[in-house]
Design an enzyme around this catalytic site. Structure first.
Site, PDB file in Angstrom:
ATOM      1  N   GLU A  33       9.496  -5.920  -6.219  1.00 27.26           N
ATOM      2  CA  GLU A  33       8.086  -5.514  -6.179  1.00 27.26           C
ATOM      3  C   GLU A  33       7.981  -4.043  -6.573  1.00 27.26           C
ATOM      4  OE1 GLU A  33       5.671  -7.812  -6.437  1.00 27.26           O
ATOM      5  OE2 GLU A  33       6.162  -8.674  -4.477  1.00 27.26           O
ATOM      6  N   HIS A  34       6.989  -3.736  -7.399  1.00 29.64           N
ATOM      7  CA  HIS A  34       6.792  -2.379  -7.943  1.00 29.64           C
ATOM      8  C   HIS A  34       8.025  -1.936  -8.738  1.00 29.64           C
ATOM      9  CE1 HIS A  34       2.894  -1.386  -6.173  1.00 29.64           C
ATOM     10  NE2 HIS A  34       3.284  -2.146  -5.163  1.00 29.64           N
ATOM     11  N   SER A 124      -2.487 -12.436  -8.349  1.00 29.24           N
ATOM     12  CA  SER A 124      -2.755 -12.160  -9.763  1.00 29.24           C
ATOM     13  C   SER A 124      -3.845 -13.003 -10.395  1.00 29.24           C
ATOM     14  CB  SER A 124      -1.483 -12.341 -10.587  1.00 29.24           C
ATOM     15  OG  SER A 124      -0.539 -11.454 -10.147  1.00 29.24           O
ATOM     16  N   SER A 125      -4.991 -13.025  -9.756  1.00 29.09           N
ATOM     17  CA  SER A 125      -6.121 -13.720 -10.363  1.00 29.09           C
ATOM     18  C   SER A 125      -6.503 -13.057 -11.687  1.00 29.09           C
ATOM     19  CB  SER A 125      -7.311 -13.716  -9.411  1.00 29.09           C
ATOM     20  OG  SER A 125      -7.530 -12.418  -8.907  1.00 29.09           O
ATOM     21  N   ASP A 170       2.919  -9.921 -13.925  1.00 29.80           N
ATOM     22  CA  ASP A 170       1.910 -10.940 -13.649  1.00 29.80           C
ATOM     23  C   ASP A 170       1.549 -11.739 -14.902  1.00 29.80           C
ATOM     24  OD1 ASP A 170       2.074  -9.550 -11.332  1.00 29.80           O
ATOM     25  OD2 ASP A 170       0.045  -8.738 -11.387  1.00 29.80           O
ATOM     26  N   TYR A 220      -2.237   2.456  -6.488  1.00 29.26           N
ATOM     27  CA  TYR A 220      -1.205   1.845  -7.327  1.00 29.26           C
ATOM     28  C   TYR A 220      -0.785   2.834  -8.423  1.00 29.26           C
ATOM     29  CZ  TYR A 220       1.028  -1.583 -10.427  1.00 29.26           C
ATOM     30  OH  TYR A 220       1.931  -2.261 -11.224  1.00 29.26           O
TER      31      TYR A 220
HETATM   32  C1  GLA Z   1       0.680  -5.851  -9.295  1.00 27.45           C
HETATM   33  C2  GLA Z   1       0.934  -5.467 -10.746  1.00 27.45           C
HETATM   34  C3  GLA Z   1       2.335  -5.879 -11.202  1.00 27.45           C
HETATM   35  C4  GLA Z   1       3.387  -5.383 -10.219  1.00 27.45           C
HETATM   36  C5  GLA Z   1       3.007  -5.738  -8.787  1.00 27.45           C
HETATM   37  C6  GLA Z   1       3.946  -5.138  -7.777  1.00 27.45           C
HETATM   38  O1  GLA Z   1       0.650  -7.245  -9.154  1.00 27.45           O
HETATM   39  O2  GLA Z   1      -0.021  -6.076 -11.589  1.00 27.45           O
HETATM   40  O3  GLA Z   1       2.588  -5.404 -12.490  1.00 27.45           O
HETATM   41  O4  GLA Z   1       3.626  -4.029 -10.367  1.00 27.45           O
HETATM   42  O5  GLA Z   1       1.693  -5.310  -8.465  1.00 27.45           O
HETATM   43  O6  GLA Z   1       5.220  -5.654  -7.927  1.00 27.45           O
END
Ligand code: GLA
Length: 382
Positions: A33-34, A124-125, A170, A220
């Site tokens: 993640e990230h 991720s809508s 995503d 973010y």
């Molecule tokens: C969101 C972003 C992704 C990713 C995640 C965290 O979903 O769109 O690109 O960075 O956060 O992993």
């Protein structure tokens, strides 16, 4: 969400019986993640929830779009100055603009769309929406754009028309998803592998706090800037370090005095998370779900204490999972609200869900939503 309801609305609004129908899903992420804007690894899979759109070229240079779930319509042109004011329409406009910038020819179209990926829940809508239109337009207009580039078109839409400087995970997951498979993607080389995923005796379940954080996009972007500053500092001594993915804790410690404490913490999280993705890949090869789960808890801890993208409700659900001996649990996606993803033994599942609902409700006044994860196919025509 049914195809028929969308089709009926399309016929209602535009009188045409034969639009094309396309869909693209949301995603989960097992670990990593990230990491995707740090050149590192992610481990997502597409889910059985997404966006469905009916689309038909209309012979004009205007887009006539209707968001069924919001009962809201928008009409806009294809030039940069035609940016629609409706938040949801910016995604469709952005995809068209990004295709045009790459030399693709877009024509006007009529469209109705609807979705069942919960908004703001970390599934991720928005990538599902971008990928639906990128995939559909490429197919209908025979643009010959490959799926990696379609993913980049979605990502550029976020950067340039939504203001979120996201990575590629995503959109990649939404386009490349495959039923019963997770994907390990190297976001530096863009090489990826499908991993069959059917953990015998375990289930993946999402618990949605239903907390939406308005500050999420600026927070973010700030995380991303921290990572870039840390990578820049390390590069002074190690020219081979392009992204934090290429750095070690040793290298980071060398620049500890040159960067802020906050940037140090963010970078430490990313370097450790990169290692966790490798550990999980190895564990999956051996069907060692105990290790997978342990790494998920470590990720949660890092996201909460070092990366600071958790929130009270997410930490509460994570503690609850630990208390119920759930194998693995962590905040999923960008954070600041949304879901935890939980890897839970089948025999513990029912009790965990029942208790999570009631204990969460006692504390926060509402139950978390529960979504069983079904790993599904990516973008396609229906
Ligand atoms: C969101 C972003 C992704 C990713 C995640 C965290 O979903 O769109 O690109 O960075 O956060 O992993």
């Amino acid at each position: 969400m049914t195809k028929q309801i969308i089709l009926n609305k399309f016929i209602d609004l535009f009188g045409d019986q034969n639009p094309e129908i396309y869909t693209s899903p949301g995603r989960i992420n097992l670990i990593g993640e990230h990491t995707d804007y740090n050149g590192s690894f992610v481990f997502p899979g597409a889910i059985d929830k997404g966006i469905i759109a009916a689309i038909k070229l209309n012979g004009t240079d205007k887009i006539n779009a209707f968001a069924l779930d919001l009962e809201d319509g928008a009409v806009f042109g294809l030039n940069e100055e035609d940016l629609p004011k409706e938040g949801w329409a910016k995604y469709i406009f952005g995809v068209c603009r990004e295709i045009i910038k790459r030399g693709g020819k877009i024509e006007g179209f009529d469209t109705v769309f609807s979705g069942d990926v919960p908004l703001g829940a970390g599934m991720s809508s928005s990538a599902a929406l971008e990928s639906t239109y990128a995939f559909a337009l490429n197919d209908m207009l025979d643009l010959g754009i490959d799926k990696f580039e379609l993913a980049k078109i979605g990502q550029a839409t976020e950067h340039n028309y939504v203001g979120v400087k996201c990575g590629i995970m995503d959109q990649f997951a939404s386009l490349f998803g495959k039923k019963d498979h997770l994907m390990r993607l190297d976001t530096k080389s863009m090489e990826f592998e499908y991993y069959p995923f059917h953990p015998e005796g375990y289930s993946l379940v999402l618990l949605d706090t239903r907390v939406a954080h308005e500050l999420a996009s600026s927070a973010y972007n700030k995380r991303r800037e921290s990572c870039e500053r840390a990578a820049d500092a390390i590069r002074e001594n190690h020219s081979e370090v392009e992204f934090l993915r290429d750095a070690s804790m040793e290298m980071l410690n060398e620049v500890k005095k040159d960067i802020s404490e906050e940037d140090f913490m963010r970078a430490q999280y990313v370097i450790e998370e990169t290692q966790r993705v490798h550990d999980v890949s190895d564990a999956l090869q051996k069907d060692d779900y105990e290790t997978v789960g342990q790494k998920m808890y470590e990720t949660h801890h890092g996201m909460s204490k070092l990366y600071e993208v958790s929130c009270e409700e997410l930490d509460f659900l994570n503690d609850l999972a630990k208390k119920h001996q759930v194998t693995g649990s962590r905040v999923m996606g960008g954070g600041f609200g949304g879901c935890t993803i939980n890897l839970v033994k089948d025999e513990l599942y029912q009790q965990f869900i029942t208790d999570a609902k009631s204990e969460f409700k006692d504390k926060y006044g509402h139950e978390p939503k529960v979504y069983d994860v079904v790993i599904s196919d990516g973008a396609r025509k229906l």
